[in-house]
Design an enzyme around this catalytic site. Sequence first.
Site, PDB file in Angstrom:
ATOM      1  N   GLU A 120      44.857  59.112  21.171  1.00  8.81           N
ATOM      2  CA  GLU A 120      44.902  59.100  19.715  1.00  8.81           C
ATOM      3  C   GLU A 120      46.259  59.583  19.195  1.00  8.81           C
ATOM      4  OE1 GLU A 120      41.483  61.236  18.198  1.00  8.81           O
ATOM      5  OE2 GLU A 120      40.137  60.126  19.536  1.00  8.81           O
ATOM      6  N   HIS A 149      42.518  65.541  11.536  1.00  7.11           N
ATOM      7  CA  HIS A 149      42.682  64.291  12.275  1.00  7.11           C
ATOM      8  C   HIS A 149      41.756  64.221  13.482  1.00  7.11           C
ATOM      9  CE1 HIS A 149      46.541  62.455  10.533  1.00  7.11           C
ATOM     10  NE2 HIS A 149      46.116  63.382   9.691  1.00  7.11           N
ATOM     11  N   ARG A 199      46.161  70.321   9.684  1.00 11.65           N
ATOM     12  CA  ARG A 199      46.166  68.853   9.693  1.00 11.65           C
ATOM     13  C   ARG A 199      45.596  68.310  11.009  1.00 11.65           C
ATOM     14  NH1 ARG A 199      50.983  64.963  10.621  1.00 11.65           N
ATOM     15  NH2 ARG A 199      50.230  63.006   9.732  1.00 11.65           N
ATOM     16  N   ASP A 239      47.197  78.189  -2.114  1.00 10.90           N
ATOM     17  CA  ASP A 239      46.701  78.516  -3.448  1.00 10.90           C
ATOM     18  C   ASP A 239      46.218  77.242  -4.135  1.00 10.90           C
ATOM     19  OD1 ASP A 239      49.046  77.172  -4.149  1.00 10.90           O
ATOM     20  OD2 ASP A 239      50.150  79.017  -4.591  1.00 10.90           O
ATOM     21  N   ASN A 296      49.002  59.447  13.518  1.00 10.89           N
ATOM     22  CA  ASN A 296      49.119  60.699  14.273  1.00 10.89           C
ATOM     23  C   ASN A 296      50.511  60.939  14.839  1.00 10.89           C
ATOM     24  OD1 ASN A 296      46.451  61.349  13.834  1.00 10.89           O
ATOM     25  ND2 ASN A 296      45.714  60.508  15.780  1.00 10.89           N
ATOM     26  N   HIS A 339      46.603  70.132   0.959  1.00  9.20           N
ATOM     27  CA  HIS A 339      47.971  69.704   0.674  1.00  9.20           C
ATOM     28  C   HIS A 339      48.700  70.665  -0.257  1.00  9.20           C
ATOM     29  CE1 HIS A 339      47.646  65.175   1.913  1.00  9.20           C
ATOM     30  NE2 HIS A 339      47.554  66.015   2.927  1.00  9.20           N
TER      31      HIS A 339
END
Length: 325
Positions: free
Chosen positions: A92, A70, A66, A252, A98, A195
């Site tokens: 940031e 970002h 992740r 997967d 964030n 995700h």
Amino acid sequence: MASSKGSWAALALLLFAALASTAVNGDHKLSARYYDETCPNVQRVVRAVMAYKVASEPAVAPALLRLFFHDCFVNGCDGSVLLDGTHFSESEKDALPNASLRGFEVIDEIKSVLEHDCPATVSCADVLALASRDAVAMLGGPAWSMPLGRMDSRTADRDAAENLPSPHDNYTSLVSTFRERGLDARDMTALSGAHTVGMASCVNYRARVYGSDGDTNIDPSFAETRRQSCPAGDNEDGGMAPFDEQTPMTFDNAYYKDLIARRGLLSSDQALYGSGGRQDDLVEMYSRDGKKFAKDFAKAMVKMGNIRPSKGTTVEVRLNCKMVN
């Protein structure tokens, strides 16, 4: 004598900093062999530290994946998300999207080892790119050859970080956001498969499971299950939930199966399926063919990793990922 040695040490550090700095935006061609001569052990070092960290805390793997997203989505893959704020510049890290980022200490540890082995050579942006690649592989996902040679920005852009893709975005907004960064709908759909691992906080999925954002494309039993760990009301605290209930820490294609079952955790997840046409066909293909998803994901990660800082961005190889030289 001691004073002479101290002077030479200080001079050496200044020379390293000077060599690390550049006034251009690193607009050279990236290559998987970029460090073959200057730091041949870079990939081994990153992999070793990652293996140790992931073994002790598996959740750090999706966190680093992740973190790479970002970084790349704000002025390119330039390590700007790693910078701390100062009296003169914002970070940031302080942007709302964030707020829950983590894994910075892993990048710092890898960088520390590399500064010992290859001083002022490997950029923080490349460390993050390699760490995210290894994170996927360590969760059972694909491995790929990562082009290297990125440079680190000397500035951050908190305002741009506030406009990262939202968990409430619809399909049209998502396509537009990705297209602005040179990524098409297929890239977006493959990259969203990240995700298949990790968790999301209640604040990001509350509106979906209570229907307050108008999202009705949800399995009722799934919504009820998620409501049990996510109380109604913006002021209520809620728990974390896995993106993928069945295999939350295995990379997967279960994410796509969840979308077809209308069990996507975020509205922006479920937005990828349900409108019909070629987009639904793509999700269905990935749900059937895990190997095809893995291949397209790796390809899209390389493509995203090639997003460069804007022209005129001042870049360098940072000696410390938290601060400019």
